[in-house]
Design a protein around this motif. Sequence first.
Motif, short mmCIF file in Angstrom:
data_model
loop_
_atom_site.label_atom_id
_atom_site.label_comp_id
_atom_site.label_asym_id
_atom_site.label_seq_id
_atom_site.Cartn_x
_atom_site.Cartn_y
_atom_site.Cartn_z
N LEU A 21 0.84 -1.19 0.00
CA LEU A 21 0.00 0.00 0.00
C LEU A 21 0.88 1.24 0.00
O LEU A 21 1.84 1.33 0.77
N ALA A 22 0.54 2.19 -0.87
CA ALA A 22 1.28 3.45 -0.95
C ALA A 22 0.29 4.60 -0.85
O ALA A 22 -0.76 4.58 -1.51
N SER A 23 0.62 5.60 -0.03
CA SER A 23 -0.26 6.76 0.16
C SER A 23 0.53 8.04 -0.06
O SER A 23 1.67 8.17 0.39
N ASP A 24 -0.09 8.99 -0.76
CA ASP A 24 0.48 10.33 -0.85
C ASP A 24 0.26 11.05 0.47
O ASP A 24 -0.86 11.03 1.01
N LEU A 25 1.28 11.71 0.99
CA LEU A 25 1.15 12.51 2.21
C LEU A 25 1.44 13.97 1.89
O LEU A 25 2.43 14.29 1.22
N ARG A 26 0.57 14.85 2.39
CA ARG A 26 0.71 16.29 2.17
C ARG A 26 0.94 16.97 3.52
O ARG A 26 -0.01 17.21 4.28
N PRO A 27 2.20 17.25 3.89
CA PRO A 27 2.47 17.90 5.17
C PRO A 27 2.38 19.41 5.07
O PRO A 27 2.81 20.01 4.07
N THR A 28 1.83 20.04 6.11
CA THR A 28 1.74 21.50 6.17
C THR A 28 2.06 21.97 7.58
O THR A 28 1.88 21.23 8.56
N ALA A 29 2.54 23.20 7.68
CA ALA A 29 2.83 23.81 8.99
C ALA A 29 1.60 24.59 9.44
O ALA A 29 1.04 25.39 8.69
N GLU A 30 1.19 24.36 10.69
CA GLU A 30 0.07 25.08 11.27
C GLU A 30 0.56 26.41 11.87
O GLU A 30 1.76 26.58 12.12
N PRO A 31 -0.35 27.36 12.12
CA PRO A 31 0.07 28.66 12.67
C PRO A 31 0.84 28.57 13.98
O PRO A 31 1.68 29.43 14.27
N ASP A 32 0.57 27.53 14.79
CA ASP A 32 1.26 27.39 16.08
C ASP A 32 2.59 26.63 15.96
O ASP A 32 3.22 26.33 16.97
N GLY A 33 3.02 26.32 14.73
CA GLY A 33 4.28 25.62 14.54
C GLY A 33 4.17 24.11 14.56
O GLY A 33 5.18 23.41 14.42
N SER A 34 2.96 23.59 14.72
CA SER A 34 2.76 22.14 14.70
C SER A 34 2.71 21.65 13.25
O SER A 34 2.60 22.44 12.30
N LEU A 35 2.80 20.34 13.09
CA LEU A 35 2.80 19.72 11.77
C LEU A 35 1.49 18.98 11.56
O LEU A 35 1.07 18.19 12.41
N LEU A 36 0.85 19.26 10.44
CA LEU A 36 -0.37 18.56 10.05
C LEU A 36 -0.08 17.78 8.77
O LEU A 36 0.41 18.35 7.79
N ILE A 37 -0.35 16.48 8.80
CA ILE A 37 -0.14 15.63 7.62
C ILE A 37 -1.48 15.00 7.25
O ILE A 37 -2.12 14.36 8.09
N ARG A 38 -1.88 15.19 6.00
CA ARG A 38 -3.10 14.55 5.50
C ARG A 38 -2.74 13.62 4.34
O ARG A 38 -1.88 13.95 3.52
N SER A 39 -3.41 12.48 4.31
CA SER A 39 -3.16 11.55 3.21
C SER A 39 -4.00 11.93 2.00
O SER A 39 -5.06 12.55 2.12
N GLY A 40 -3.49 11.54 0.84
CA GLY A 40 -4.22 11.75 -0.41
C GLY A 40 -4.57 10.42 -1.03
O GLY A 40 -5.14 9.55 -0.38
#
Length: 226
Positions: A127-146
């Motif tokens: 299984l392979a998933s695309d991951l889209r990481p982004t920086a949140e305003p508080d400096g945390s990391l949010l990763i969502r799969s595609g």
Amino acid sequence: MTSIFRLAMGDEFDRLHPQLRRRFSVGLDSGEACVGRGVMDRIWHGRPFVKPFLALGAARNILVPRTGRRIPFTIENVPYTDAYGRETVTFVRTFELAGGERRFDATMVYSPERDCVLDYLGTHQHLASDLRPTAEPDGSLLIRSGQHRFREGPVDIRVPELIGGDAEVRESYDDAAGCFRIRVSVTNRRFGPLFGYEGAFAATYVPLRSYGLRAGLRPVREEARA
């Protein structure tokens, strides 16, 4: 060589908390592995019908088929070069549940073709998933799969949304407690929440030459297709 997360995030990577920047800079150039140890406050499952699917995935170290609270937890992030010459970082999570350890394995590479982090799940990278990481305003990391894909031999198919799961990972650093906090959830668009866990851990950085890629961290099979 730039880390796989910096490649995927570009300048946005610099908006992360400094501790997150260090953790997600682990790579061949950094010369370090990162080992996190802590406690997950809980592992949860969705409705009862998801349990057989979680049990099936557990045979290849995909997701975790049991629930629990206050579970000792380890995550090993070790960079190496895979059989196809790609910089790869392990994300091997071990949960010390009652009745024995359970693992949730992933290996991640940067995909120039897809301009994202590619997350290969399990011991055989089927299984392979695309991951889209982004920086949140508080400096945390949010990763969502595609998009998710299943690959075996000549088979290369997109996993239908009806049976797939959308993953969301939120990781932050708690300055007061001196630890990372993580919350993971996997949700199906039709059937709702499927699986997740949340808790905290502290990270130790060790020289790659002394830690190395211990037996069992590298997948049994590596997938060439990005």
